[in-house]
Write a protein that holds these residues in place. Sequence first.
Motif, PDB file in Angstrom:
ATOM      1  N   LYS A   2      10.097  35.289-102.655  1.00 16.18           N
ATOM      2  CA  LYS A   2      10.086  34.160-101.723  1.00 16.18           C
ATOM      3  C   LYS A   2       9.864  32.839-102.458  1.00 16.18           C
ATOM      4  O   LYS A   2      10.539  31.850-102.185  1.00 16.18           O
ATOM      5  CB  LYS A   2       9.000  34.380-100.671  1.00 16.18           C
ATOM      6  N   GLN A  18      15.357  45.760 -96.906  1.00 17.13           N
ATOM      7  CA  GLN A  18      15.628  44.524 -96.186  1.00 17.13           C
ATOM      8  C   GLN A  18      14.767  44.420 -94.927  1.00 17.13           C
ATOM      9  O   GLN A  18      14.221  43.353 -94.632  1.00 17.13           O
ATOM     10  CB  GLN A  18      17.117  44.433 -95.827  1.00 17.13           C
ATOM     11  N   CYS A  19      14.625  45.499 -94.200  1.00 14.26           N
ATOM     12  CA  CYS A  19      13.802  45.502 -92.980  1.00 14.26           C
ATOM     13  C   CYS A  19      12.337  45.246 -93.321  1.00 14.26           C
ATOM     14  O   CYS A  19      11.642  44.513 -92.615  1.00 14.26           O
ATOM     15  CB  CYS A  19      13.959  46.822 -92.236  1.00 14.26           C
ATOM     16  N   LEU A  22      11.702  41.576 -94.130  1.00 15.28           N
ATOM     17  CA  LEU A  22      11.659  40.772 -92.917  1.00 15.28           C
ATOM     18  C   LEU A  22      10.364  41.015 -92.149  1.00 15.28           C
ATOM     19  O   LEU A  22       9.667  40.077 -91.765  1.00 15.28           O
ATOM     20  CB  LEU A  22      12.869  41.079 -92.026  1.00 15.28           C
ATOM     21  N   ALA A  23      10.005  42.278 -91.956  1.00 13.66           N
ATOM     22  CA  ALA A  23       8.839  42.625 -91.138  1.00 13.66           C
ATOM     23  C   ALA A  23       7.520  42.233 -91.799  1.00 13.66           C
ATOM     24  O   ALA A  23       6.633  41.697 -91.138  1.00 13.66           O
ATOM     25  CB  ALA A  23       8.841  44.120 -90.840  1.00 13.66           C
ATOM     26  N   GLY A  26       8.402  38.180 -93.828  1.00 12.49           N
ATOM     27  CA  GLY A  26       9.109  37.093 -93.156  1.00 12.49           C
ATOM     28  C   GLY A  26      10.284  36.576 -93.969  1.00 12.49           C
ATOM     29  O   GLY A  26      10.690  35.435 -93.850  1.00 12.49           O
ATOM     30  N   MET A  27      10.823  37.429 -94.819  1.00 18.68           N
ATOM     31  CA  MET A  27      11.914  37.027 -95.707  1.00 18.68           C
ATOM     32  C   MET A  27      13.245  37.576 -95.199  1.00 18.68           C
ATOM     33  O   MET A  27      13.326  38.726 -94.798  1.00 18.68           O
ATOM     34  CB  MET A  27      11.660  37.555 -97.119  1.00 18.68           C
ATOM     35  N   SER A  28      14.242  36.748 -95.244  1.00 19.37           N
ATOM     36  CA  SER A  28      15.562  37.208 -94.861  1.00 19.37           C
ATOM     37  C   SER A  28      16.273  37.773 -96.081  1.00 19.37           C
ATOM     38  O   SER A  28      15.872  37.557 -97.217  1.00 19.37           O
ATOM     39  CB  SER A  28      16.379  36.067 -94.251  1.00 19.37           C
ATOM     40  N   SER A  29      17.325  38.511 -95.838  1.00 20.85           N
ATOM     41  CA  SER A  29      18.142  39.072 -96.902  1.00 20.85           C
ATOM     42  C   SER A  29      19.590  38.999 -96.431  1.00 20.85           C
ATOM     43  O   SER A  29      19.877  38.469 -95.365  1.00 20.85           O
ATOM     44  CB  SER A  29      17.721  40.507 -97.207  1.00 20.85           C
ATOM     45  N   ILE A  78      14.739  36.045 -84.644  1.00 23.03           N
ATOM     46  CA  ILE A  78      14.562  36.331 -86.080  1.00 23.03           C
ATOM     47  C   ILE A  78      15.282  35.288 -86.913  1.00 23.03           C
ATOM     48  O   ILE A  78      14.764  34.811 -87.897  1.00 23.03           O
ATOM     49  CB  ILE A  78      15.085  37.749 -86.408  1.00 23.03           C
TER      50      ILE A  78
END
Length: 79
Positions: A2, A18-19, A22-23, A26-29, A78
Amino acid sequence: MKERGTILAGFSDVTAIQCALLAKGGMSSLAAPMLYSEFGKTKPDQVSCRQFVEALTNPNLTINIADASLTSVNLPSIL
């Protein structure tokens, strides 16, 4: 990842990672074309290649979802 702005791009096998990013972070991929079956072609699809590079390099890229009813109801929050 991040702090450095690193983007995880992958397909299929990396979905769990990836999940979790995010969970828990809080990072997107990025769901990306498969390395071998798309970029490994003798003639890779130019649109796929161009859009992949755009997604990785454009800091102002936005994604618009016209109708989220075909996806998770949580998807817009999201993004």
